[in-house]
Scaffold this motif. Structure first.
Motif, PDB file in Angstrom:
ATOM      1  N   VAL A  46       0.863  -1.190   0.000  1.00 50.38           N
ATOM      2  CA  VAL A  46       0.000   0.000   0.000  1.00 50.38           C
ATOM      3  C   VAL A  46       0.891   1.229   0.000  1.00 50.38           C
ATOM      4  O   VAL A  46       1.913   1.275   0.685  1.00 50.38           O
ATOM      5  N   GLY A  49       1.203   8.727   0.716  1.00 56.02           N
ATOM      6  CA  GLY A  49       2.058   9.829   0.243  1.00 56.02           C
ATOM      7  C   GLY A  49       3.414   9.334  -0.250  1.00 56.02           C
ATOM      8  O   GLY A  49       4.111  10.020  -1.002  1.00 56.02           O
ATOM      9  N   THR A  51       6.149   8.973   1.439  1.00 49.25           N
ATOM     10  CA  THR A  51       7.346   9.582   2.057  1.00 49.25           C
ATOM     11  C   THR A  51       8.120   8.598   2.935  1.00 49.25           C
ATOM     12  O   THR A  51       9.310   8.773   3.133  1.00 49.25           O
ATOM     13  N   ASP A  52       7.466   7.579   3.440  1.00 48.27           N
ATOM     14  CA  ASP A  52       8.189   6.518   4.150  1.00 48.27           C
ATOM     15  C   ASP A  52       8.488   5.363   3.205  1.00 48.27           C
ATOM     16  O   ASP A  52       9.622   4.899   3.126  1.00 48.27           O
ATOM     17  N   THR A 127       0.846  11.529   4.863  1.00 49.01           N
ATOM     18  CA  THR A 127      -0.541  11.472   5.335  1.00 49.01           C
ATOM     19  C   THR A 127      -0.608  10.998   6.790  1.00 49.01           C
ATOM     20  O   THR A 127       0.317  10.355   7.295  1.00 49.01           O
TER      21      THR A 127
HETATM   22  C1  LIG Z   1      12.762  13.834   4.872  1.00 49.75           C
HETATM   23  C2  LIG Z   1      11.689  13.233   5.753  1.00 49.75           C
HETATM   24  C3  LIG Z   1      11.316  13.901   6.919  1.00 49.75           C
HETATM   25  C4  LIG Z   1      10.348  13.356   7.758  1.00 49.75           C
HETATM   26  N1  LIG Z   1      10.025  14.027   8.905  1.00 49.75           N
HETATM   27  C5  LIG Z   1       9.101  13.496   9.742  1.00 49.75           C
HETATM   28  C6  LIG Z   1       8.764  14.163  10.969  1.00 49.75           C
HETATM   29  O1  LIG Z   1       9.278  15.234  11.295  1.00 49.75           O
HETATM   30  N2  LIG Z   1       7.838  13.561  11.765  1.00 49.75           N
HETATM   31  C7  LIG Z   1       7.238  12.377  11.444  1.00 49.75           C
HETATM   32  O2  LIG Z   1       6.403  11.897  12.206  1.00 49.75           O
HETATM   33  N3  LIG Z   1       7.530  11.740  10.281  1.00 49.75           N
HETATM   34  C8  LIG Z   1       8.445  12.256   9.429  1.00 49.75           C
HETATM   35  N4  LIG Z   1       8.761  11.602   8.271  1.00 49.75           N
HETATM   36  C9  LIG Z   1       8.123  10.303   7.975  1.00 49.75           C
HETATM   37  C10 LIG Z   1       6.869  10.387   7.039  1.00 49.75           C
HETATM   38  O3  LIG Z   1       6.830  11.558   6.299  1.00 49.75           O
HETATM   39  C11 LIG Z   1       5.571  10.257   7.825  1.00 49.75           C
HETATM   40  O4  LIG Z   1       5.582   9.080   8.618  1.00 49.75           O
HETATM   41  C12 LIG Z   1       4.338  10.255   6.906  1.00 49.75           C
HETATM   42  O5  LIG Z   1       3.212  10.539   7.683  1.00 49.75           O
HETATM   43  C13 LIG Z   1       4.114   8.973   6.149  1.00 49.75           C
HETATM   44  O6  LIG Z   1       2.932   9.138   5.386  1.00 49.75           O
HETATM   45  P1  LIG Z   1       2.859   8.692   3.870  1.00 49.75           P
HETATM   46  O7  LIG Z   1       1.476   8.963   3.389  1.00 49.75           O
HETATM   47  O8  LIG Z   1       3.946   9.296   3.082  1.00 49.75           O
HETATM   48  O9  LIG Z   1       3.088   7.119   4.039  1.00 49.75           O
HETATM   49  P2  LIG Z   1       3.621   6.072   2.969  1.00 49.75           P
HETATM   50  O10 LIG Z   1       5.087   6.197   2.829  1.00 49.75           O
HETATM   51  O11 LIG Z   1       2.820   6.093   1.713  1.00 49.75           O
HETATM   52  O12 LIG Z   1       3.257   4.726   3.754  1.00 49.75           O
HETATM   53  C14 LIG Z   1       3.849   4.453   4.992  1.00 49.75           C
HETATM   54  C15 LIG Z   1       3.448   3.052   5.447  1.00 49.75           C
HETATM   55  O13 LIG Z   1       2.074   3.002   5.723  1.00 49.75           O
HETATM   56  C16 LIG Z   1       1.371   2.094   4.846  1.00 49.75           C
HETATM   57  N5  LIG Z   1       0.117   2.806   4.577  1.00 49.75           N
HETATM   58  C17 LIG Z   1      -0.010   4.130   4.230  1.00 49.75           C
HETATM   59  N6  LIG Z   1      -1.287   4.483   4.265  1.00 49.75           N
HETATM   60  C18 LIG Z   1      -2.002   3.386   4.637  1.00 49.75           C
HETATM   61  C19 LIG Z   1      -3.388   3.129   4.879  1.00 49.75           C
HETATM   62  N7  LIG Z   1      -4.309   4.102   4.782  1.00 49.75           N
HETATM   63  N8  LIG Z   1      -3.757   1.888   5.260  1.00 49.75           N
HETATM   64  C20 LIG Z   1      -2.828   0.904   5.397  1.00 49.75           C
HETATM   65  N9  LIG Z   1      -1.506   1.080   5.198  1.00 49.75           N
HETATM   66  C21 LIG Z   1      -1.109   2.309   4.832  1.00 49.75           C
HETATM   67  C22 LIG Z   1       2.317   1.852   3.701  1.00 49.75           C
HETATM   68  O14 LIG Z   1       2.154   0.567   3.129  1.00 49.75           O
HETATM   69  C23 LIG Z   1       3.671   1.972   4.392  1.00 49.75           C
HETATM   70  O15 LIG Z   1       3.975   0.786   5.066  1.00 49.75           O
HETATM   71  C24 LIG Z   1       9.722  12.127   7.404  1.00 49.75           C
HETATM   72  C25 LIG Z   1      10.080  11.476   6.203  1.00 49.75           C
HETATM   73  C26 LIG Z   1      11.048  12.013   5.392  1.00 49.75           C
HETATM   74  C27 LIG Z   1      11.417  11.296   4.107  1.00 49.75           C
END
Ligand SMILES: Cc1cc2nc3c(=O)[nH]c(=O)nc-3n(C[C@H](O)[C@H](O)[C@H](O)COP(=O)(O)OP(=O)(O)OC[C@H]3O[C@@H](n4cnc5c(N)ncnc54)[C@H](O)[C@@H]3O)c2cc1C
Length: 307
Positions: A46, A49, A51-52, A127
């Motif tokens: 899945v 965004g 970002t992870d 997200t």
């Molecule tokens: C440069 C950088 C800086 C960052 N700084 C911070 C910070 O200051 N604080 C912080 O908390 N985090 C930080 N992060 C981490 C990240 O941005 C957050 O954890 C973010 O909220 C992840 O959301 P995403 O939508 O990008 O997740 P994704 O990368 O799309 O997914 C993350 C995980 O969740 C799963 N997933 C996503 N959505 C769902 C859903 N609805 N149902 C089931 N599974 C799902 C995916 O399969 C994956 O395992 C940072 C990351 C980077 C690269």
């Protein structure tokens, strides 16, 4: 089974390299998403965004052949009030969370935490659902969600189940989500109008830093100024985000000015089990937790007086 959105979409959407890809799905509805998940789990990743997940993927922490991209599912992008609760779709970004009037009004601690995440680019893409499912002990939204007593709606083809934030996280990057489930909503009960809160994130600098410690404090008073409910939750100090359970019982029924801040801060400091790492030693984190608790309580007392 009915034919799903089984035709792969343009693989270029993820990376431009297509040798690793078998299928990329970007369904328009939640129903279709959970059907795809059921069909392919666990061999599908899945993505919200990204970002992870993309950082891990490009770091080649794992190979991914099938992607389930949630980005087109509009029903997961809303923030709504229903039955004295606020429902936040899992695809709401940190930026949207921070700008939402509803969040600002009812959950300022959560709003502040969203503002503190990463950089503008990360806040635009990342997200709330992704932050929750990554389940890092340093995930910034997690302690505030626990402090507001949020629960998560987990959806599969079997329907919905609800899990309280407090019960969702079971270890570093571990949670109770099943492979065939999506996090679809985050639901937070609206507290009394006499609710005050404080969020503090300590890191070596503001942007792009993993927190060394975060603290979310939420206190509700009744009309007579007596504490009805108090929650102190911390991040980065234990394998999961953490609630100091004793906090509530030590405070309920008292006025803010009757509290012994030193005693409460010692309780917080004693109850956490931080690790030594490059962001700080165990002793440093315990000391910081104590100081943050005292300064947050003082700040909340000041807010109560001004109101
Ligand atoms: C440069 C950088 C800086 C960052 N700084 C911070 C910070 O200051 N604080 C912080 O908390 N985090 C930080 N992060 C981490 C990240 O941005 C957050 O954890 C973010 O909220 C992840 O959301 P995403 O939508 O990008 O997740 P994704 O990368 O799309 O997914 C993350 C995980 O969740 C799963 N997933 C996503 N959505 C769902 C859903 N609805 N149902 C089931 N599974 C799902 C995916 O399969 C994956 O395992 C940072 C990351 C980077 C690269």
């Amino acid at each position: 089974m009915k034919e799903l959105n089984a035709e792969p979409y343009n693989k270029q959407e993820i990376s431009g390299k297509d040798s690793d890809f078998k299928d990329y799905f970007a369904p328009m509805s939640l129903k279709e998403a959970v059907e795809l998940l059921e069909r392919y789990a666990p061999a599908v990743k899945v993505i919200a965004g990204g970002t992870d997940v993309l950082v891990d993927y490009f770091g080649r922490m794992y190979k991914i052949e099938r992607w389930l991209d949630l980005k087109n599912i509009e029903e997961l992008k809303k923030i709504e009030i229903r039955d004295q609760k606020v429902e936040i779709g899992a695809l709401v970004t940190h930026d949207e969370l921070e700008k939402s009037e509803i969040i600002q009004r009812y959950f300022p601690v959560l709003r502040q935490a969203a503002w503190d995440i990463g950089s503008p680019q990360i806040r635009n893409m990342g997200t709330i659902g992704g932050n929750i499912v990554t389940s890092s002990p340093a995930g910034d939204l997690l302690a505030p969600l626990m402090a507001y007593d949020a629960y998560f709606v987990l959806t599969s083809t079997d329907g919905d189940r609800r899990v309280r934030a407090k019960e969702f996280f079971v270890g570093p990057k571990k949670n109770v989500l099943r492979k065939d489930e999506l996090v679809t909503k985050i639901v937070i009960p609206i507290l009394s109008k006499n609710t005050y809160g404080k969020w503090i994130k300590v890191g070596k600098r503001k942007a792009l830093i993993i927190s060394s410690i975060t603290l979310a404090l939420v206190i509700s008073l009744n009309d007579k100024g007596l504490i009805e409910k108090a929650k102190c939750c911390l991040g980065s100090v234990a394998p999961t985000p953490f609630e100091v359970e004793e906090f509530n019982s030590l405070m309920v029924g008292k006025k803010m000015e009757e509290l012994n801040y030193e005693e409460l801060a010692n309780v917080v400091s004693k109850s956490i089990s931080p690790i030594d790492d490059i962001r700080g030693t165990k002793e440093y984190r315990k000391d910081v937790a104590k100081n943050l608790t005292i300064s947050s309580l003082k700040e909340i007392e000041r807010m109560v007086r001004v109101d």
